[in-house]
Design a protein around this motif. Structure first.
Motif, short mmCIF file in Angstrom:
data_model
loop_
_atom_site.label_atom_id
_atom_site.label_comp_id
_atom_site.label_asym_id
_atom_site.label_seq_id
_atom_site.Cartn_x
_atom_site.Cartn_y
_atom_site.Cartn_z
N ARG A 46 -124.75 -67.03 47.76
CA ARG A 46 -126.03 -67.46 48.07
C ARG A 46 -126.87 -67.77 47.01
O ARG A 46 -128.36 -67.65 46.93
CB ARG A 46 -126.43 -66.34 49.02
N GLY A 47 -126.27 -67.55 45.61
CA GLY A 47 -127.16 -67.91 44.74
C GLY A 47 -128.11 -66.54 44.18
O GLY A 47 -129.19 -66.75 43.47
N VAL A 48 -127.93 -65.46 44.60
CA VAL A 48 -128.41 -64.05 44.22
C VAL A 48 -127.86 -63.65 42.77
O VAL A 48 -126.71 -63.27 42.74
CB VAL A 48 -128.28 -63.17 45.29
N ARG A 49 -128.98 -62.97 42.16
CA ARG A 49 -128.55 -62.67 41.00
C ARG A 49 -128.00 -61.02 41.11
O ARG A 49 -128.53 -60.36 42.03
CB ARG A 49 -129.69 -62.47 40.05
N VAL A 50 -127.01 -60.80 40.27
CA VAL A 50 -126.28 -59.37 40.60
C VAL A 50 -126.27 -58.77 39.26
O VAL A 50 -125.96 -59.38 38.32
CB VAL A 50 -124.70 -59.64 41.19
N TYR A 51 -126.61 -57.48 39.39
CA TYR A 51 -126.44 -56.46 38.28
C TYR A 51 -125.41 -55.34 38.48
O TYR A 51 -125.58 -54.62 39.62
CB TYR A 51 -127.81 -56.01 38.04
N CYS A 52 -124.40 -55.25 37.88
CA CYS A 52 -123.33 -54.27 38.18
C CYS A 52 -123.35 -53.33 37.01
O CYS A 52 -123.52 -53.57 35.83
CB CYS A 52 -122.04 -54.62 38.34
N HIS A 53 -123.59 -51.78 37.43
CA HIS A 53 -123.67 -50.89 36.30
C HIS A 53 -122.42 -49.87 36.25
O HIS A 53 -121.76 -49.74 37.30
CB HIS A 53 -124.92 -50.04 36.52
N THR A 89 -124.54 -43.51 27.53
CA THR A 89 -124.91 -45.05 27.52
C THR A 89 -124.83 -45.41 28.97
O THR A 89 -123.64 -45.07 29.63
CB THR A 89 -124.81 -45.97 26.70
N LEU A 90 -125.42 -46.28 29.59
CA LEU A 90 -125.14 -47.10 30.59
C LEU A 90 -124.84 -48.51 30.51
O LEU A 90 -125.76 -49.36 29.87
CB LEU A 90 -126.12 -46.97 31.90
N LEU A 91 -123.65 -48.99 30.92
CA LEU A 91 -123.38 -50.67 30.81
C LEU A 91 -123.99 -51.41 31.88
O LEU A 91 -123.62 -51.07 33.32
CB LEU A 91 -121.97 -50.57 30.61
N VAL A 92 -124.97 -52.44 31.74
CA VAL A 92 -125.19 -53.13 32.89
C VAL A 92 -124.88 -54.50 32.54
O VAL A 92 -125.23 -55.40 31.59
CB VAL A 92 -126.70 -52.84 33.02
N LEU A 93 -124.16 -55.05 33.69
CA LEU A 93 -123.47 -56.35 33.61
C LEU A 93 -124.43 -57.38 34.46
O LEU A 93 -124.77 -57.11 35.64
CB LEU A 93 -122.08 -56.32 34.19
N ASP A 94 -124.77 -58.56 33.80
CA ASP A 94 -125.52 -59.64 34.33
C ASP A 94 -124.55 -60.50 35.04
O ASP A 94 -123.71 -61.23 34.50
CB ASP A 94 -126.55 -60.12 33.42
N ASN A 95 -124.45 -60.59 36.40
CA ASN A 95 -123.76 -61.56 37.06
C ASN A 95 -122.18 -61.47 36.83
O ASN A 95 -121.76 -62.34 36.89
CB ASN A 95 -124.26 -63.14 36.87
N HIS A 96 -121.72 -60.32 36.50
CA HIS A 96 -120.40 -59.75 36.32
C HIS A 96 -120.10 -58.47 37.03
O HIS A 96 -121.11 -57.59 37.12
CB HIS A 96 -119.98 -59.93 34.78
N VAL A 137 -117.06 -55.38 36.66
CA VAL A 137 -116.36 -54.64 35.42
C VAL A 137 -114.99 -55.45 35.30
O VAL A 137 -114.45 -55.33 34.25
CB VAL A 137 -116.22 -53.33 35.74
N SER A 138 -114.67 -56.13 36.57
CA SER A 138 -113.24 -56.76 36.14
C SER A 138 -113.40 -58.27 35.77
O SER A 138 -112.56 -58.79 35.01
CB SER A 138 -112.81 -57.00 37.66
N THR A 139 -114.73 -58.92 35.66
CA THR A 139 -114.84 -60.08 35.38
C THR A 139 -115.82 -60.17 33.99
O THR A 139 -115.77 -61.18 33.37
CB THR A 139 -115.76 -61.21 36.50
N PHE A 140 -115.98 -59.01 33.49
CA PHE A 140 -116.64 -58.92 32.32
C PHE A 140 -116.06 -59.47 30.99
O PHE A 140 -114.75 -58.99 31.15
CB PHE A 140 -117.50 -57.45 31.91
N PRO A 141 -116.47 -60.28 30.15
CA PRO A 141 -115.58 -60.60 29.06
C PRO A 141 -114.84 -59.44 28.38
O PRO A 141 -115.59 -58.55 28.15
CB PRO A 141 -116.61 -61.36 28.41
N THR A 142 -113.86 -59.75 27.91
CA THR A 142 -112.90 -58.81 27.24
C THR A 142 -113.45 -58.59 25.77
O THR A 142 -114.23 -59.14 25.14
CB THR A 142 -111.64 -59.17 27.02
N LEU A 143 -112.88 -57.57 25.08
CA LEU A 143 -113.36 -57.27 23.77
C LEU A 143 -113.10 -58.25 22.76
O LEU A 143 -113.82 -58.64 21.71
CB LEU A 143 -112.62 -55.92 23.10
N THR A 144 -112.08 -59.05 23.14
CA THR A 144 -111.81 -60.40 22.44
C THR A 144 -112.72 -61.41 22.53
O THR A 144 -113.11 -62.03 21.49
CB THR A 144 -110.62 -60.81 22.60
#
Length: 244
Positions: free
Chosen positions: A191-198, A206-213, A215-222
């Protein structure tokens, strides 16, 4: 018009995540945003709180989780709605019939209303059994997979109705990896809704907040190294590294 933010916070037993969500919700309300919080009222036949190999579900599990939810939200003054209120009895029966009709070997690639729910629940089922490989010829594994598919189908129906009625511009939730969170994420993306996953950060406190990702699709360390390798550390970062 004020921004509409939907919070999906299903698991009262994981109250720390609820505290993050509620704190942000109050902060957004102060800034004139409209917020809606959706929790789980025991609608799922299996969930990510009660994996069989870590915390098997009992007859009281959902009641205890829900009571914890109600208590935290009441204490912190934030209204909470239940996902089950957005699912009709007809939909429940329809999804149950669909799951029953599937052969065991169809479960991994099962689609409901053209949506690959079989793929979306797979991560939760792996965690449920703490297994790398899932043998669909094993009756226990196939039974659990059916249960998660049923729950994902209910989440699909409920969240589509929530999105239709509230029309959020932002979805905020934990992780995005777990089956019902994945359903919400995919609906938002469609639906084009922006997603934040924490999720818990990689650095202590610290808290990791992912913009439109998720934890499975977040870019790797590489990937991160390629992006940041030419950026020098500042003195505070150097000091932090020396303490590790």
């Amino acid at each position: 018009m004020s921004t509409k933010v939907l919070f999906y916070t299903p698991y009262g037993s994981w109250y720390l995540h609820s505290l993050y969500d509620i704190t942000l919700g109050h902060s957004l309300k102060i800034r004139d945003a409209q917020v809606k919080f959706i929790g789980c009222d025991g609608v799922f036949t299996d969930c990510d709180v009660h994996w069989v190999n870590t915390a098997p579900r009992t007859s009281e599990s959902c009641k205890i989780c829900q009571q914890s939810h109600v208590q935290v939200y009441k204490q912190l003054g934030m209204p909470l709605e239940w996902l089950g209120a957005y699912i009709t009895e007809h939909e429940r029966k329809q999804i149950d019939q669909w799951v029953t009709s599937l052969d065991n070997l169809e479960l991994l690639d099962a689609h409901y209303q053209d949506q690959p729910l079989g793929k979306w629940v797979e991560s939760s089922v792996h965690s449920h059994f703490r297994m790398n490989e899932l043998d669909m010829l094993d009756a226990e594994i196939a039974g659990a997979y059916r249960s998660y598919l049923l729950s994902a189908g209910l989440a699909w129906c409920g969240f589509n109705r929530v999105f239709d009625e509230f029309e959020p511009e932002v979805l905020f939730m934990l992780s995005g990896r777990f089956f019902s969170h994945r359903v919400a994420y995919e609906i938002a993306k469609e639906r084009g809704v922006r997603v934040y996953c924490h999720e818990r950060g990689r650095i202590e406190n610290t808290l990791l907040v992912l913009d439109n990702h998720t934890v499975s699709t977040f870019p790797t360390l590489t990937n991160s190294w390629q992006e940041w390798k030419n950026e020098p550390l500042n003195p505070a970062m150097m000091e932090q590294i020396e303490k590790v």
